[in-house]
Design an enzyme around this catalytic site. Structure first.
Site, PDB file in Angstrom:
ATOM      1  N   ARG A 115      -1.273  -9.103  13.096  1.00 58.11           N
ATOM      2  CA  ARG A 115      -1.716  -8.133  12.073  1.00 58.11           C
ATOM      3  C   ARG A 115      -2.483  -8.844  10.959  1.00 58.11           C
ATOM      4  O   ARG A 115      -3.497  -8.339  10.474  1.00 58.11           O
ATOM      5  CB  ARG A 115      -0.508  -7.373  11.504  1.00 58.11           C
ATOM      6  CG  ARG A 115       0.025  -6.306  12.469  1.00 58.11           C
ATOM      7  CD  ARG A 115       1.470  -5.946  12.187  1.00 58.11           C
ATOM      8  NE  ARG A 115       1.692  -5.278  10.922  1.00 58.11           N
ATOM      9  CZ  ARG A 115       2.891  -5.161  10.347  1.00 58.11           C
ATOM     10  NH1 ARG A 115       3.972  -5.672  10.938  1.00 58.11           N
ATOM     11  NH2 ARG A 115       3.021  -4.541   9.206  1.00 58.11           N
ATOM     12  N   ARG A 166      10.993  -1.514  11.925  1.00 62.66           N
ATOM     13  CA  ARG A 166       9.681  -1.072  12.426  1.00 62.66           C
ATOM     14  C   ARG A 166       9.264  -1.987  13.566  1.00 62.66           C
ATOM     15  O   ARG A 166       9.363  -3.208  13.451  1.00 62.66           O
ATOM     16  CB  ARG A 166       8.658  -1.137  11.274  1.00 62.66           C
ATOM     17  CG  ARG A 166       7.712   0.050  11.276  1.00 62.66           C
ATOM     18  CD  ARG A 166       6.818   0.024  10.067  1.00 62.66           C
ATOM     19  NE  ARG A 166       5.559  -0.663  10.333  1.00 62.66           N
ATOM     20  CZ  ARG A 166       4.532  -0.652   9.511  1.00 62.66           C
ATOM     21  NH1 ARG A 166       4.609   0.000   8.370  1.00 62.66           N
ATOM     22  NH2 ARG A 166       3.422  -1.291   9.809  1.00 62.66           N
ATOM     23  N   ARG A 225      11.903  -6.252   5.622  1.00 61.74           N
ATOM     24  CA  ARG A 225      11.846  -4.840   6.011  1.00 61.74           C
ATOM     25  C   ARG A 225      12.312  -4.664   7.463  1.00 61.74           C
ATOM     26  O   ARG A 225      12.917  -3.644   7.800  1.00 61.74           O
ATOM     27  CB  ARG A 225      10.423  -4.294   5.850  1.00 61.74           C
ATOM     28  CG  ARG A 225      10.369  -2.788   6.106  1.00 61.74           C
ATOM     29  CD  ARG A 225       9.003  -2.195   5.825  1.00 61.74           C
ATOM     30  NE  ARG A 225       8.010  -2.699   6.758  1.00 61.74           N
ATOM     31  CZ  ARG A 225       6.716  -2.445   6.666  1.00 61.74           C
ATOM     32  NH1 ARG A 225       6.250  -1.717   5.681  1.00 61.74           N
ATOM     33  NH2 ARG A 225       5.877  -2.929   7.546  1.00 61.74           N
ATOM     34  N   ARG A 277     -10.320   0.552   7.797  1.00 58.71           N
ATOM     35  CA  ARG A 277      -9.894  -0.822   8.082  1.00 58.71           C
ATOM     36  C   ARG A 277     -10.972  -1.628   8.759  1.00 58.71           C
ATOM     37  O   ARG A 277     -10.754  -2.790   9.083  1.00 58.71           O
ATOM     38  CB  ARG A 277      -8.713  -0.752   9.038  1.00 58.71           C
ATOM     39  CG  ARG A 277      -7.376  -1.086   8.426  1.00 58.71           C
ATOM     40  CD  ARG A 277      -6.380  -0.766   9.515  1.00 58.71           C
ATOM     41  NE  ARG A 277      -5.224  -1.573   9.475  1.00 58.71           N
ATOM     42  CZ  ARG A 277      -4.066  -1.165   8.962  1.00 58.71           C
ATOM     43  NH1 ARG A 277      -3.968  -0.004   8.365  1.00 58.71           N
ATOM     44  NH2 ARG A 277      -3.022  -1.931   9.034  1.00 58.71           N
ATOM     45  N   LYS A 336       0.842  -1.212   0.000  1.00 58.32           N
ATOM     46  CA  LYS A 336       0.000   0.000   0.000  1.00 58.32           C
ATOM     47  C   LYS A 336       0.873   1.256   0.000  1.00 58.32           C
ATOM     48  O   LYS A 336       0.682   2.153  -0.813  1.00 58.32           O
ATOM     49  CB  LYS A 336      -0.930   0.008   1.240  1.00 58.32           C
ATOM     50  CG  LYS A 336      -1.839  -1.218   1.337  1.00 58.32           C
ATOM     51  CD  LYS A 336      -2.752  -1.160   2.545  1.00 58.32           C
ATOM     52  CE  LYS A 336      -2.068  -1.267   3.904  1.00 58.32           C
ATOM     53  NZ  LYS A 336      -1.438  -2.577   4.171  1.00 58.32           N
TER      54      LYS A 336
END
Ligand code: AP5
Ligand code: MG
Length: 192
Positions: free
Chosen positions: A147, A136, A130, A91, A16
């Protein structure tokens, strides 16, 4: 006509944010990412950040009330009048209904929901990669699992919500970034 009031929908790691970056350049309209705004609030230690941090670190959705508030404030800014790319909001169905209501008050509506589809194995691989690069705090195996399940339970039903309205466009999110970008461009009606 190229659509300019857009939502990018998709599970964690679907691309996204990556595809929004391309659309900003292409369309000259802002990306509105509730995830980015929440991370900024956490980093600067605002009351909003403090109340959202625990849920974000656990991979759970932050309350509808909080995110609807920050999305509303952002959407009402001048630069969003020409269009916007929503990334990570709405969401939940409650958020989607609040968005519809908010846009209706401004006399506009969401034109398209572009749903990026990527299989779970690839998603986890992308996020773990990532994690090594960006660190993160929610990119670890346990949180990624939460998630994903939050996505399936609360966000995936939005594909039916937008399908019923006739505004859903499914786009295969697998492949090179520019290949996906070409598919997204086609889905929104081509270059302006
Ligand atoms: P948010 O920041 O929205 O995170 P997310 O949905 O988990 O999605 P990501 O940002 O991880 O993935 P992405 O789809 O943007 O993919 P990206 O382009 O980065 O939300 C974080 C948290 O905030 C939530 O868990 C929740 O707590 C809270 N929150 C936010 N909004 C909320 C809301 N509305 N309601 C309630 N809570 C909310 O790509 C991922 C990686 O893959 C990158 O490294 C990228 O370089 C790579 N990549 C991208 N495309 C490709 C490709 N084609 N091939 C290979 N690699 C690729
Ligand atoms: Mg993102």
């Amino acid at each position: 006509m190229t659509a300019k009031r857009l939502l990018l929908l998709g599970p964690p790691g679907a691309g996204k944010g990556t595809q929004a970056a391309n659309l900003i350049k292409l369309l000259g309209i802002p990306q509105i990412s509730t995830g980015d705004m929440l991370r900024e609030a956490v980093a600067s230690g605002t009351p909003l950040g403090l109340s959202a941090k625990a849920q974000m670190d656990a991979g759970q959705l932050v309350s509808d009330e909080i995110v609807i508030g920050i999305a509303r404030d952002r959407l009402l800014k001048d630069d969003a009048k020409r269009g916007f790319i929503l990334d990570g909001f709405p969401r939940t169905v409650v958020q989607a209904e609040a968005l519809d209501e908010l846009l209706e008050q401004s006399g506009v509506s969401l034109e398209l929901c572009v749903s990026l589809t990527v299989d779970e194995e690839e998603l986890v691989e992308r996020l773990l990669k990532r994690a090594e690069i960006e660190g993160r705090s929610d990119d670890n195996e346990e949180t990624i699992r939460t998630r994903m399940s939050e996505y399936r339970a609360k966000t995936e039903p939005l594909t039916r919500y937008y399908d019923k309205k006739g505004t859903l466009r499914e786009v295969n999110g697998l492949g090179l970034v520019h290949e996906v970008a070409d598919r997204v461009e086609k889905a929104i009606g081509g270059r302006p």
